[in-house]
Motif scaffolding. Structure first.
Motif, PDB file in Angstrom:
ATOM      1  N   ASP A 182      77.860  25.813  58.241  1.00  0.00           N
ATOM      2  CA  ASP A 182      77.971  25.585  56.803  1.00  0.00           C
ATOM      3  C   ASP A 182      76.731  24.902  56.222  1.00  0.00           C
ATOM      4  N   ASP A 183      75.816  24.463  57.059  1.00  0.00           N
ATOM      5  CA  ASP A 183      74.587  23.800  56.617  1.00  0.00           C
ATOM      6  C   ASP A 183      73.468  24.841  56.477  1.00  0.00           C
ATOM      7  N   VAL A 184      73.033  25.074  55.248  1.00  0.00           N
ATOM      8  CA  VAL A 184      72.020  26.093  54.962  1.00  0.00           C
ATOM      9  C   VAL A 184      70.716  25.801  55.704  1.00  0.00           C
ATOM     10  N   SER A 189      66.826  27.228  59.975  1.00  0.00           N
ATOM     11  CA  SER A 189      66.071  26.822  61.166  1.00  0.00           C
ATOM     12  C   SER A 189      66.428  27.679  62.378  1.00  0.00           C
ATOM     13  N   LEU A 190      67.726  27.916  62.563  1.00  0.00           N
ATOM     14  CA  LEU A 190      68.146  28.717  63.710  1.00  0.00           C
ATOM     15  C   LEU A 190      67.710  30.173  63.555  1.00  0.00           C
ATOM     16  N   ARG A 191      67.790  30.699  62.339  1.00  0.00           N
ATOM     17  CA  ARG A 191      67.304  32.066  62.111  1.00  0.00           C
ATOM     18  C   ARG A 191      65.827  32.165  62.491  1.00  0.00           C
ATOM     19  N   PHE A 192      65.019  31.230  62.018  1.00  0.00           N
ATOM     20  CA  PHE A 192      63.588  31.244  62.310  1.00  0.00           C
ATOM     21  C   PHE A 192      63.335  31.158  63.814  1.00  0.00           C
ATOM     22  N   LEU A 193      63.987  30.199  64.467  1.00  0.00           N
ATOM     23  CA  LEU A 193      63.819  30.006  65.902  1.00  0.00           C
ATOM     24  C   LEU A 193      64.170  31.276  66.678  1.00  0.00           C
ATOM     25  N   LEU A 194      65.328  31.836  66.392  1.00  0.00           N
ATOM     26  CA  LEU A 194      65.811  32.971  67.172  1.00  0.00           C
ATOM     27  C   LEU A 194      65.044  34.252  66.871  1.00  0.00           C
ATOM     28  N   GLY A 207      62.565  36.723  69.343  1.00  0.00           N
ATOM     29  CA  GLY A 207      62.828  38.137  69.579  1.00  0.00           C
ATOM     30  C   GLY A 207      64.245  38.622  69.368  1.00  0.00           C
ATOM     31  N   PHE A 208      65.123  37.782  68.829  1.00  0.00           N
ATOM     32  CA  PHE A 208      66.496  38.195  68.579  1.00  0.00           C
ATOM     33  C   PHE A 208      66.645  38.771  67.174  1.00  0.00           C
ATOM     34  N   ASP A 209      67.576  39.717  67.007  1.00  0.00           N
ATOM     35  CA  ASP A 209      68.067  40.084  65.681  1.00  0.00           C
ATOM     36  C   ASP A 209      69.106  39.040  65.319  1.00  0.00           C
ATOM     37  N   VAL A 210      69.066  38.530  64.092  1.00  0.00           N
ATOM     38  CA  VAL A 210      69.945  37.420  63.711  1.00  0.00           C
ATOM     39  C   VAL A 210      70.644  37.732  62.401  1.00  0.00           C
ATOM     40  N   ARG A 211      71.944  37.459  62.358  1.00  0.00           N
ATOM     41  CA  ARG A 211      72.716  37.454  61.110  1.00  0.00           C
ATOM     42  C   ARG A 211      73.316  36.070  60.972  1.00  0.00           C
ATOM     43  N   THR A 212      73.311  35.553  59.761  1.00  0.00           N
ATOM     44  CA  THR A 212      73.834  34.212  59.532  1.00  0.00           C
ATOM     45  C   THR A 212      75.019  34.259  58.567  1.00  0.00           C
ATOM     46  N   PHE A 213      75.913  33.295  58.767  1.00  0.00           N
ATOM     47  CA  PHE A 213      77.122  33.186  57.950  1.00  0.00           C
ATOM     48  C   PHE A 213      77.384  31.714  57.675  1.00  0.00           C
ATOM     49  N   ARG A 214      77.789  31.410  56.438  1.00  0.00           N
ATOM     50  CA  ARG A 214      78.074  30.016  56.077  1.00  0.00           C
ATOM     51  C   ARG A 214      79.505  29.608  56.341  1.00  0.00           C
ATOM     52  N   THR A 215      80.383  30.581  56.566  1.00  0.00           N
ATOM     53  CA  THR A 215      81.785  30.260  56.844  1.00  0.00           C
ATOM     54  C   THR A 215      82.325  31.178  57.935  1.00  0.00           C
ATOM     55  N   GLY A 216      83.375  30.697  58.590  1.00  0.00           N
ATOM     56  CA  GLY A 216      84.056  31.526  59.566  1.00  0.00           C
ATOM     57  C   GLY A 216      84.690  32.739  58.911  1.00  0.00           C
ATOM     58  N   ASP A 262      79.011  44.827  67.372  1.00  0.00           N
ATOM     59  CA  ASP A 262      77.865  44.420  66.552  1.00  0.00           C
ATOM     60  C   ASP A 262      77.011  43.316  67.155  1.00  0.00           C
ATOM     61  N   VAL A 263      77.563  42.518  68.037  1.00  0.00           N
ATOM     62  CA  VAL A 263      76.943  41.241  68.377  1.00  0.00           C
ATOM     63  C   VAL A 263      76.901  41.032  69.891  1.00  0.00           C
ATOM     64  N   ASP A 264      75.814  40.409  70.348  1.00  0.00           N
ATOM     65  CA  ASP A 264      75.665  40.087  71.767  1.00  0.00           C
ATOM     66  C   ASP A 264      76.034  38.646  72.078  1.00  0.00           C
ATOM     67  N   CYS A 265      75.905  37.754  71.088  1.00  0.00           N
ATOM     68  CA  CYS A 265      76.205  36.337  71.298  1.00  0.00           C
ATOM     69  C   CYS A 265      76.422  35.672  69.946  1.00  0.00           C
ATOM     70  N   PHE A 266      77.327  34.700  69.924  1.00  0.00           N
ATOM     71  CA  PHE A 266      77.566  33.890  68.734  1.00  0.00           C
ATOM     72  C   PHE A 266      77.054  32.479  68.975  1.00  0.00           C
ATOM     73  N   VAL A 267      76.488  31.874  67.936  1.00  0.00           N
ATOM     74  CA  VAL A 267      76.204  30.439  67.915  1.00  0.00           C
ATOM     75  C   VAL A 267      77.026  29.904  66.750  1.00  0.00           C
ATOM     76  N   ILE A 268      78.040  29.097  67.059  1.00  0.00           N
ATOM     77  CA  ILE A 268      79.002  28.668  66.042  1.00  0.00           C
ATOM     78  C   ILE A 268      79.064  27.153  65.994  1.00  0.00           C
ATOM     79  N   ASP A 269      78.943  26.615  64.782  1.00  0.00           N
ATOM     80  CA  ASP A 269      79.089  25.173  64.579  1.00  0.00           C
ATOM     81  C   ASP A 269      80.556  24.785  64.764  1.00  0.00           C
ATOM     82  N   TYR A 270      80.777  23.614  65.316  1.00  0.00           N
ATOM     83  CA  TYR A 270      82.160  23.162  65.499  1.00  0.00           C
ATOM     84  C   TYR A 270      82.787  22.737  64.180  1.00  0.00           C
ATOM     85  N   LYS A 271      82.103  21.884  63.424  1.00  0.00           N
ATOM     86  CA  LYS A 271      82.718  21.269  62.245  1.00  0.00           C
ATOM     87  C   LYS A 271      82.302  22.012  60.976  1.00  0.00           C
ATOM     88  N   MET A 272      83.265  22.760  60.433  1.00  0.00           N
ATOM     89  CA  MET A 272      83.052  23.491  59.186  1.00  0.00           C
ATOM     90  C   MET A 272      84.282  23.289  58.305  1.00  0.00           C
TER      91      MET A 272
END
Length: 133
Positions: free
Chosen positions: A14-16, A21-26, A30-39, A50-60
């Motif tokens: 939920d933190d833009v 930062s994570l989009r830039f890093l990944l 060399g990763f394709d990245v899609r970002t979402f602000r909510t579950g 569609d997806v090979d791996c998720f990176v999900i924040d715990y507290k949203m």
């Protein structure tokens, strides 16, 4: 990376600023990245292939990362999940493990550690799949 195809990572936070930062890093790594602000936004958009791996924040606000992972699993979306949190404790780790989350990483993230965990999770997932998936 062993394959010429890029792996796709979906990031939910939920933190833009964290998303950017994570989009830039990944993407830089060399990763394709899609970002979402909510579950909920992720659940509306994701399909099992569609997806090979998720990176999900715990507290949203709407649902936490463990509950989101549980909803993904109930839809037969089995891609590995890396849970990130600024509030680590044993209860979170135990709940994460119960829904099949292999890694819980603490924010702020060590960049190399996150990338290493993503690559490892994707590699383990692919190795456990039957040929042709």
């Amino acid at each position: 990376m062993p394959s010429s195809a890029k792996s796709t990572v979906y990031v939910v936070d939920d933190d833009v600023d964290v998303l950017g930062s994570l989009r830039f890093l990944l993407e830089t790594d060399g990763f394709d990245v899609r970002t979402f602000r909510t579950g909920a936004a992720l659940l509306r958009a994701v399909r099992p292939t569609d997806v090979d791996c998720f990176v999900i924040d715990y507290k949203m606000p709407e649902m936490n990362g463990v509950d989101l992972t549980s909803r993904l699993r109930s839809r037969d979306i089995t891609a590995p999940v890396i849970l990130i949190t600024g509030y680590p404790d044993e209860k979170i780790s135990a709940r994460a493990e119960a829904v099949g989350i292999r890694y819980v990483l603490r924010k702020p993230l060590l960049e190399e550690s996150l990338v290493t965990h993503i690559r490892g999770a994707i590699q383990e997932d692919r190795a456990s799949q039957p040929p042709g998936r």
